[in-house]
Scaffold this active site. Structure first.
Site, PDB file in Angstrom:
ATOM      1  N   HIS A 169       0.805  -1.224   0.000  1.00  0.00           N
ATOM      2  CA  HIS A 169       0.000   0.000   0.000  1.00  0.00           C
ATOM      3  C   HIS A 169       0.837   1.273   0.000  1.00  0.00           C
ATOM      4  O   HIS A 169       0.303   2.381   0.115  1.00  0.00           O
ATOM      5  CB  HIS A 169      -0.917  -0.033   1.235  1.00  0.00           C
ATOM      6  N   LYS A 171       3.049   4.515  -1.138  1.00  0.00           N
ATOM      7  CA  LYS A 171       3.050   5.458  -2.267  1.00  0.00           C
ATOM      8  C   LYS A 171       4.244   6.367  -2.037  1.00  0.00           C
ATOM      9  O   LYS A 171       4.092   7.456  -1.474  1.00  0.00           O
ATOM     10  CB  LYS A 171       1.775   6.313  -2.297  1.00  0.00           C
ATOM     11  N   ASP A 176      17.221   9.742  -7.205  1.00  0.00           N
ATOM     12  CA  ASP A 176      18.655   9.863  -6.961  1.00  0.00           C
ATOM     13  C   ASP A 176      19.024   9.632  -5.486  1.00  0.00           C
ATOM     14  O   ASP A 176      19.778  10.420  -4.891  1.00  0.00           O
ATOM     15  CB  ASP A 176      19.171  11.240  -7.430  1.00  0.00           C
TER      16      ASP A 176
END
Ligand SMILES: [Zn+2]
Length: 253
Positions: A169, A171, A176
């Protein structure tokens, strides 16, 4: 103890010693000045790095019709970049795309659902710049309707998912990340790398039409070195843990 009086006498009466002393002094002074300039430059550059909370709410779409009207067909110009609506969906999505566009070496994305065309386009631009992209997603949602992850997999982006009934779940996205850039440096057998710095993008928002323009969501964009390192460490840990799924998940068509 240095006999400074004796040294000064040597410099005063021996032209060669004096010339060498002046040359050494000039080199040392320029080195010190260069270090001082570098220090202040890096301090100013670090202070200007992004630390922002982007929110998505019911006010995000009030200017959408205007942007649609103003955007010329085929235009690459980010029409909403200077939109006065601080909650503008297009402008806020542009802020995430802007960070993807500044990636030099790596983008690691852990995302539950991803259907946004504009963010997928930003990742495609990154691929064209030879940026190394890796995606971790949810085993079920990776195949959801309109998934941009399957499209990116067909372009060669490695994708891994956990084999479980629990949801992946997360996000978050690291651009870099220090640890990843070092890994790429070793893989590419480079002695030095172009200057870059880490960015983490994380929050409640999935990279979907509804998440980015409808739901009440948030997203933090930060260049904080500790936070980006922590996100990178968790991504690397998951990447290793989900290793088995990569080859079998999505075959290029
Ligand atoms: Zn707007």
């Amino acid at each position: 103890m240095l006999n400074t009086h004796l040294i000064m006498e040597q410099i005063r009466y021996h032209p060669i010693v004096a010339t060498i002393s002046i040359a050494v002094g000039t080199v040392l002074a320029s080195e010190v000045i260069w270090k001082v300039v570098q220090y202040f430059r890096s301090k100013r550059e670090k202070a200007n790095r992004v630390h922002e909370v982007v929110v998505f709410n019911e006010l995000g779409e009030i200017c959408a019709a205007q942007h649609l009207w103003n955007t010329r067909p085929g235009s690459q110009e980010p029409e909403a970049a200077h939109c006065r609506n601080t909650h503008c969906t297009l402008r806020n999505v542009g802020k995430i795309a802007e960070q993807i566009d500044r990636a030099v070496y790596s983008i690691d994305l852990a995302i539950y659902t991803f259907t946004s065309f504009s963010l997928a386009d930003a990742l495609k631009r990154a691929l064209q710049r030879d940026v190394s992209i890796r995606i971790i997603s949810d085993g079920e949602m990776v195949f959801s309707s309109g998934s941009q992850i399957t499209m990116l997999a067909r372009l060669g982006v490695p994708v891994r998912v956990p084999i479980t009934t629990y949801m992946m779940h997360n996000k978050f996205c690291i651009i870099d990340g220090v640890e990843r850039v070092e890994e790429i440096r070793q893989l590419r057998k480079r002695k030095w790398m172009r200057p870059c710095y880490s960015i983490a993008v994380s929050g409640s928002v999935n990279w979907t039409r509804q998440g980015l323009g409808g739901n009440w969501e948030n997203c933090i964009i930060t260049a904080d070195e500790k936070l980006t390192a922590m996100f990178q460490a968790e991504f690397n840990r998951m990447w290793k843990a989900f290793e088995k799924t990569e080859a079998s998940l999505i075959q290029p068509k």
